[in-house]
Design an enzyme around this catalytic site. Sequence first.
Site, PDB file in Angstrom:
ATOM      1  N   ASP A  12       0.804  -1.223   0.000  1.00  0.00           N
ATOM      2  CA  ASP A  12       0.000   0.000   0.000  1.00  0.00           C
ATOM      3  C   ASP A  12       0.836   1.272   0.000  1.00  0.00           C
ATOM      4  O   ASP A  12       0.429   2.288   0.542  1.00  0.00           O
ATOM      5  CB  ASP A  12      -0.967   0.015   1.207  1.00  0.00           C
ATOM      6  CG  ASP A  12      -1.858  -1.209   1.220  1.00  0.00           C
ATOM      7  OD1 ASP A  12      -2.254  -1.640   0.135  1.00  0.00           O
ATOM      8  OD2 ASP A  12      -2.129  -1.726   2.311  1.00  0.00           O
ATOM      9  N   LYS A  15       1.930   2.391  -4.976  1.00  0.00           N
ATOM     10  CA  LYS A  15       2.537   1.903  -6.225  1.00  0.00           C
ATOM     11  C   LYS A  15       1.610   2.113  -7.416  1.00  0.00           C
ATOM     12  O   LYS A  15       2.073   2.402  -8.518  1.00  0.00           O
ATOM     13  CB  LYS A  15       2.855   0.399  -6.088  1.00  0.00           C
ATOM     14  CG  LYS A  15       3.810   0.080  -4.959  1.00  0.00           C
ATOM     15  CD  LYS A  15       4.047  -1.410  -4.838  1.00  0.00           C
ATOM     16  CE  LYS A  15       2.847  -2.207  -4.364  1.00  0.00           C
ATOM     17  NZ  LYS A  15       2.470  -2.023  -2.960  1.00  0.00           N
ATOM     18  N   GLY A  39      -4.331  -4.297  -4.102  1.00  0.00           N
ATOM     19  CA  GLY A  39      -5.368  -3.320  -4.403  1.00  0.00           C
ATOM     20  C   GLY A  39      -4.709  -2.005  -4.740  1.00  0.00           C
ATOM     21  O   GLY A  39      -4.077  -1.396  -3.899  1.00  0.00           O
ATOM     22  N   HIS A  40      -4.786  -1.596  -6.000  1.00  0.00           N
ATOM     23  CA  HIS A  40      -4.111  -0.379  -6.428  1.00  0.00           C
ATOM     24  C   HIS A  40      -5.139   0.641  -6.914  1.00  0.00           C
ATOM     25  O   HIS A  40      -5.911   0.369  -7.825  1.00  0.00           O
ATOM     26  CB  HIS A  40      -3.092  -0.700  -7.531  1.00  0.00           C
ATOM     27  CG  HIS A  40      -2.036  -1.672  -7.073  1.00  0.00           C
ATOM     28  ND1 HIS A  40      -1.266  -2.403  -7.926  1.00  0.00           N
ATOM     29  CD2 HIS A  40      -1.648  -2.036  -5.829  1.00  0.00           C
ATOM     30  CE1 HIS A  40      -0.435  -3.170  -7.220  1.00  0.00           C
ATOM     31  NE2 HIS A  40      -0.655  -2.971  -5.946  1.00  0.00           N
ATOM     32  N   GLN A 223       2.259  -5.862  -3.246  1.00  0.00           N
ATOM     33  CA  GLN A 223       2.694  -5.997  -1.840  1.00  0.00           C
ATOM     34  C   GLN A 223       3.976  -5.175  -1.601  1.00  0.00           C
ATOM     35  O   GLN A 223       4.196  -4.192  -2.292  1.00  0.00           O
ATOM     36  CB  GLN A 223       2.893  -7.473  -1.454  1.00  0.00           C
ATOM     37  CG  GLN A 223       1.590  -8.250  -1.323  1.00  0.00           C
ATOM     38  CD  GLN A 223       1.067  -8.792  -2.631  1.00  0.00           C
ATOM     39  OE1 GLN A 223       1.769  -9.416  -3.402  1.00  0.00           O
ATOM     40  NE2 GLN A 223      -0.203  -8.571  -2.912  1.00  0.00           N
TER      41      GLN A 223
HETATM   42  P1  IMO Z   1      -0.727  -4.060  -2.404  1.00  0.00           P
HETATM   43  O1  IMO Z   1      -0.247  -4.585  -3.710  1.00  0.00           O
HETATM   44  C1  IMO Z   1      -1.043  -4.564   1.881  1.00  0.00           C
HETATM   45  C2  IMO Z   1      -1.057  -8.652   3.463  1.00  0.00           C
HETATM   46  C3  IMO Z   1      -2.316  -9.125   4.141  1.00  0.00           C
HETATM   47  C4  IMO Z   1      -1.726 -10.084   5.162  1.00  0.00           C
HETATM   48  C5  IMO Z   1      -0.570 -10.714   4.417  1.00  0.00           C
HETATM   49  C6  IMO Z   1      -0.887 -12.058   3.798  1.00  0.00           C
HETATM   50  O2  IMO Z   1      -2.018  -3.341  -2.458  1.00  0.00           O
HETATM   51  O3  IMO Z   1       0.340  -3.285  -1.715  1.00  0.00           O
HETATM   52  P2  IMO Z   1      -2.292 -12.829   1.680  1.00  0.00           P
HETATM   53  O4  IMO Z   1      -3.752 -12.637   1.352  1.00  0.00           O
HETATM   54  O5  IMO Z   1      -1.373 -12.228   0.669  1.00  0.00           O
HETATM   55  O6  IMO Z   1      -1.943 -14.238   2.015  1.00  0.00           O
HETATM   56  O7  IMO Z   1      -2.078 -11.993   3.045  1.00  0.00           O
HETATM   57  O8  IMO Z   1      -0.231  -9.795   3.384  1.00  0.00           O
HETATM   58  N1  IMO Z   1      -1.223  -8.137   2.100  1.00  0.00           N
HETATM   59  C7  IMO Z   1      -1.194  -6.830   1.765  1.00  0.00           C
HETATM   60  N2  IMO Z   1      -1.080  -5.731   2.527  1.00  0.00           N
HETATM   61  N3  IMO Z   1      -1.085  -4.419   0.555  1.00  0.00           N
HETATM   62  C8  IMO Z   1      -1.160  -5.504  -0.238  1.00  0.00           C
HETATM   63  O9  IMO Z   1      -1.049  -5.417  -1.575  1.00  0.00           O
HETATM   64  C9  IMO Z   1      -1.265  -6.785   0.360  1.00  0.00           C
HETATM   65  N4  IMO Z   1      -1.379  -8.047  -0.105  1.00  0.00           N
HETATM   66  C10 IMO Z   1      -1.331  -8.861   0.963  1.00  0.00           C
HETATM   67  O10 IMO Z   1      -3.016  -8.071   4.749  1.00  0.00           O
HETATM   68  O11 IMO Z   1      -1.195  -9.356   6.245  1.00  0.00           O
HETATM   69 MG    MG Z   2      -3.334  -2.890  -0.876  1.00  0.00          MG
END
Ligand code: IMO
Ligand code: MG
Length: 423
Positions: A12, A15, A39-40, A223
Amino acid sequence: MNIVVGGAQWGDEGKGKLIDILSQKADITVRYQGGNNAGHTVVVGKTQYVFHLIPSAVLHKSKTCVIGNGVVIDPQALLAELEQLRAQKIVVTPQRLKIAANAHVIMPYHRVLDGLREKVRKNRIGTTGRGIGPCYADKVTRCGIRMVDLLNPRILRLKLEDNLREKNETFRLVYGHKPFHFSEIYKEYLQYGQRLKPFICDTALYLNQAIDRKKTILFEGAQGTFLDIDFGTYPYVTSSNSICAGACAGAGISPVKIHKSISAVKAYTTRVGEGPFPTEFSRELEEEIRSKGKEFGATTGRPRRCGWFDSVLVRYAAMLNGSTELAIMKLDVLDDLKMIKVCTGYQYKGKTLKEFPFDLETFCNVEPIYVTLPGWQTPISGIRSYGKLPVNARRYIEYLEKIIGVKVKYISIGSRRDEIIVR
Ligand code: IMO
Ligand code: MG
């Protein structure tokens, strides 16, 4: 010039917005890991677009997007995303979207298992519940189903039967869960295959041929570094390599073909889900920053945990990603603060730690050491050049630059597309 963009915190970092801007200069944008756990959000004019699987570059009509082999694809979610985009007047043709034939498919039993595991675990991870972990697990166990299998009824039948034979028994015995029906899933997924068929191809070949033709490629990491399966705060991580090296294996590109690594960070820190977070704010400040920064997950809507900038983490991330440039996002969220703290080390059992500890147990019990800088207490969203930023904002940026050791090239000062300063 081929560039990787990744997050240097816990996801988050903004990006999506950065990709939206950088992709204007690239021919092709590629997702290389993760799935619809990402989620972007991109704001154009008054319209907000939320992306989970498709690179946000799809907003630029002349650009091509690729979902690489390292991504895990939930076809239902992907089709819903295409549908949503169509409703927002963005038409995605097979010319503009390529999906890796060898990407793994998230199946209904992955989503269910993700939820069940979380329920019974003592140490909940707080996953997004999208089936990401179980799907990657099947990939590594070698029982996964790939996109190409959805195009071959005989192979899909074989693999699905094999999977259900084993999984239904586990679901029943371990979780007391009812069995999954072969024919329902089989029919549903064959249908997905037919709908997605025009998009499915050998994306590694496509990308390497494009590179040979001097096309430029932007790799979009999902992530962040501390959610990386190897280097993150394991087990509170996701199931893929979110560091920039993931781009090579996740897209089939040699490391020698990548020229730049841009790391996105927030001007503070956030984290969704469970796991250690030494610089987490006190309740009051957290609520203030959360509401100013609209810190609610774009995927699950969960409130994000918020805290001060942790330079120990980001410095380590810059090392892992070989960051050539930093993008500092959401600087405007700090506009009202009188004082801003930056974590520069940790205190642990009477010792000072200057590096990210390799033992999670240590990291869970450190006390951050802070440097306090004066805030600027003026709105900055209208500013478009670095020199016009308040002196304390520049001081903050330059301080981060100095302790991280990487040049700050982009500074985001609002959610709109044009609210960015490029140095
Ligand atoms: P973007 O791309 C923030 C976190 C989840 C959880 C951990 C594992 O938007 O930055 P998962 O469903 O992947 O097995 O969850 O990773 N998580 C994220 N946190 N932004 C994301 O994506 C995330 N994708 C997974 O909250 O702690
Ligand atoms: Mg996210």
